[in-house]
Scaffold this motif. Structure first.
Motif, PDB file in Angstrom:
ATOM      1  N   VAL A 158       0.763  -1.157  -0.173  1.00 57.84           N
ATOM      2  CA  VAL A 158      -0.071  -0.098   0.116  1.00 57.84           C
ATOM      3  C   VAL A 158       0.826   1.266  -0.159  1.00 57.84           C
ATOM      4  CG1 VAL A 158      -1.828   1.383   1.264  1.00 57.84           C
ATOM      5  CG2 VAL A 158      -1.935  -1.300   1.342  1.00 57.84           C
ATOM      6  N   THR A 178      -8.456   2.923  -3.650  1.00 58.58           N
ATOM      7  CA  THR A 178      -7.823   2.327  -4.698  1.00 58.58           C
ATOM      8  C   THR A 178      -8.112   2.942  -6.150  1.00 58.58           C
ATOM      9  OG1 THR A 178      -8.288   0.137  -3.649  1.00 58.58           O
ATOM     10  CG2 THR A 178      -7.829   0.075  -5.995  1.00 58.58           C
ATOM     11  N   LYS A 187      -3.313   0.361  -4.099  1.00 58.92           N
ATOM     12  CA  LYS A 187      -4.022   1.303  -3.026  1.00 58.92           C
ATOM     13  C   LYS A 187      -3.141   2.350  -2.156  1.00 58.92           C
ATOM     14  CE  LYS A 187      -7.230  -2.329  -1.086  1.00 58.92           C
ATOM     15  NZ  LYS A 187      -7.013  -3.081  -2.361  1.00 58.92           N
ATOM     16  N   VAL A 224      -8.110   4.964   2.830  1.00 60.38           N
ATOM     17  CA  VAL A 224      -7.753   4.228   1.884  1.00 60.38           C
ATOM     18  C   VAL A 224      -8.269   4.215   0.527  1.00 60.38           C
ATOM     19  CG1 VAL A 224      -6.687   1.953   1.223  1.00 60.38           C
ATOM     20  CG2 VAL A 224      -6.584   2.592   3.699  1.00 60.38           C
TER      21      VAL A 224
END
Length: 234
Positions: free
Chosen positions: A67, A125, A89, A123
């Motif tokens: 990430v 994507t 992400k 978070v």
């Protein structure tokens, strides 16, 4: 030699064949030259050429499981420029002592993290390639850029404008340079031929045109005084 002795030998040769045929990746080394318009109206070389994202296209790769991270500290994004692979992400963590609201109204990807208190994370994507301007809806001075690319052959230039792209498959590839200080999102483009196990070179040139980072808030309106987590105007 008997047939029993030949079978293990043939098996070894068959297993080794795909490895022998696989082309060893190469790399691309180079420099980005940036010009700025001087007081006399003429272009001149810029001393600090860091923060330019250089990347290749022409093929795709799966995004890393890692990430990527862009944090907020002292009312600033760290890093201010972040290249990632499509499908990866990104974690936006508030490491500040005030409230933040990370958002983007870019055509490539719109998102709104909402208000996040110190220590909170958001978070997102990013599935499609493109250039995404990132802002805070509370602090107008906070600006950053996400560059979503199709593969892992990317780098961010150092102060001297140098970059190295590793693990590049052999072939002819388009190569690009993107700098967020360019108001019109002008992208420098060239082509580079990569040979197996060898280093190729490339030089890209950009002209810096942006004079400020003024922008609208997430509602498309001009910024006005608004309280942050401290209860004071930012």
């Amino acid at each position: 030699m008997g047939s029993r002795a030949l079978k293990p030998l043939l098996l070894v040769l068959l297993l080794a064949a795909p490895l022998a045929g696989a082309a060893e990746p190469g790399r691309v080394e180079g420099v980005v030259e940036i010009s700025v318009i001087g007081p006399d109206g003429k272009p001149q070389p810029k001393a600090d050429r860091s923060g330019v994202v250089v990347y290749l296209t022409g093929y795709t790769e799966e995004p890393p499981a890692e990430v990527a991270r862009m944090s907020q500290r002292d009312k600033t994004f760290f890093p201010s420029v972040l290249p990632i692979v499509a499908g990866q992400k990104v974690e936006f963590e508030n490491k500040d002592v005030v409230l933040h609201n990370v958002f983007s109204r870019s055509v490539a990807r719109k998102f709104d993290a909402g208000k996040n208190r110190p220590g909170e994370k958001y978070v997102e994507t990013f599935k499609k390639t493109g250039i995404i301007d990132v802002y805070c809806d509370i602090h107008e001075q906070m600006v950053a850029t996400l560059v979503v690319v199709p593969n892992r052959a990317f780098a961010v230039t150092d102060k001297d404008g140098r970059f190295v792209l590793r693990g590049v498959p052999p072939g002819r590839h388009p190569i690009f340079a993107v700098h967020r200080r360019d108001e019109k999102s002008d992208i420098s483009r060239a082509e580079v031929v990569v040979e197996a196990g060898r280093a190729s070179t490339a030089t890209l040139r950009l002209v810096e045109t942006r004079v400020d980072d003024s922008h609208l808030d997430k509602r498309g309106k001009k910024y006005g005084p608004r309280p942050d987590y401290s209860g004071k105007a930012p």
